[in-house]
Design a protein around this motif. Sequence first.
Motif, PDB file in Angstrom:
ATOM      1  N   GLU A 122       0.890  -1.195   0.004  1.00 51.42           N
ATOM      2  CA  GLU A 122       0.111  -0.156  -0.038  1.00 51.42           C
ATOM      3  C   GLU A 122       0.883   1.267   0.160  1.00 51.42           C
ATOM      4  O   GLU A 122       2.085   1.071   0.434  1.00 51.42           O
ATOM      5  N   HIS A 123       0.524   2.600  -0.538  1.00 51.99           N
ATOM      6  CA  HIS A 123       1.080   3.694  -0.524  1.00 51.99           C
ATOM      7  C   HIS A 123       1.590   3.960   0.951  1.00 51.99           C
ATOM      8  O   HIS A 123       1.089   3.802   1.929  1.00 51.99           O
ATOM      9  N   ARG A 124       2.867   4.218   0.856  1.00 57.57           N
ATOM     10  CA  ARG A 124       3.520   4.551   2.043  1.00 57.57           C
ATOM     11  C   ARG A 124       2.980   5.740   3.137  1.00 57.57           C
ATOM     12  O   ARG A 124       3.224   5.708   4.328  1.00 57.57           O
ATOM     13  N   LEU A 125       2.080   6.463   2.776  1.00 62.21           N
ATOM     14  CA  LEU A 125       1.389   7.493   3.435  1.00 62.21           C
ATOM     15  C   LEU A 125       0.154   7.100   3.638  1.00 62.21           C
ATOM     16  O   LEU A 125      -0.622   7.697   4.520  1.00 62.21           O
ATOM     17  N   THR A 126      -0.500   5.913   3.419  1.00 60.00           N
ATOM     18  CA  THR A 126      -1.775   5.227   3.777  1.00 60.00           C
ATOM     19  C   THR A 126      -1.631   4.446   4.943  1.00 60.00           C
ATOM     20  O   THR A 126      -0.887   3.651   5.368  1.00 60.00           O
ATOM     21  N   VAL A 127      -2.435   4.903   5.991  1.00 56.35           N
ATOM     22  CA  VAL A 127      -2.831   4.191   7.096  1.00 56.35           C
ATOM     23  C   VAL A 127      -3.794   2.968   6.693  1.00 56.35           C
ATOM     24  O   VAL A 127      -4.692   3.070   6.210  1.00 56.35           O
TER      25      VAL A 127
END
Length: 237
Positions: A122-127
Amino acid sequence: MSGSPEIEELPATQTGPKGVIHDWRKFKLESEDHESIPPNKRELLRQMSNPRSNNDNTQEKIGRKMSVHEYEMIQEEDEACLRKYRKQCMQEMHGRLSFGPKFDAVFELDSGEAFLDVIEKEHRLTVVVVHIYDDGIAGCDALNNSLTCLAAEYSTVKFCRIRASATGAGERFSDDVLPTLLVYKAGELLGNFLCFTKHLNEEFFATDVENFLNEYGLLPGKEIAACPDEEENTDVD
């Protein structure tokens, strides 16, 4: 330079008090049902939404003549349309300031591989919030319902759920540790809450889960778009 990636330009929006007024007039003109607007009012709105003119003298005359008309039109403006315009501006601003993908539902993971993929890819900024559950376990249904509500309010968070038996590590997630809630970001485990219901009252709701996660700083700021519509909360005289 050839070969350089093209940068998509954002729609230009005027700034400052005059710019905001012009943008509002343009929005009003475009959103109105043209059949319901008298021709003279529609033309006045068009002039007000396009202040530039090749003839400065003509523009000054229009400005002087519009002052009274403009005041009367502002008095007549539909407040619901104004609220809609303000909300659209807030959403556009938030969109320009937000990064990463958006979600609006709880994703069902059907295997341990899918579980690992959502954590690692998942995108690195996504929790990423993962609920490990099973049927017949107290609190699992309530937590599923709570996460469904939160998914609608936190579109930058990826909420997922997976049956304990589907994880490939069922022995680690026995009935006595369910429901389990795991929170990841950029592949790192930020929160590991076994038997999550022990942290809450016997009967809990989405706001209780939200408050708990916020206590640990695990949720980002709530989406502006998710705030209740002003039309539902504001009475128009």
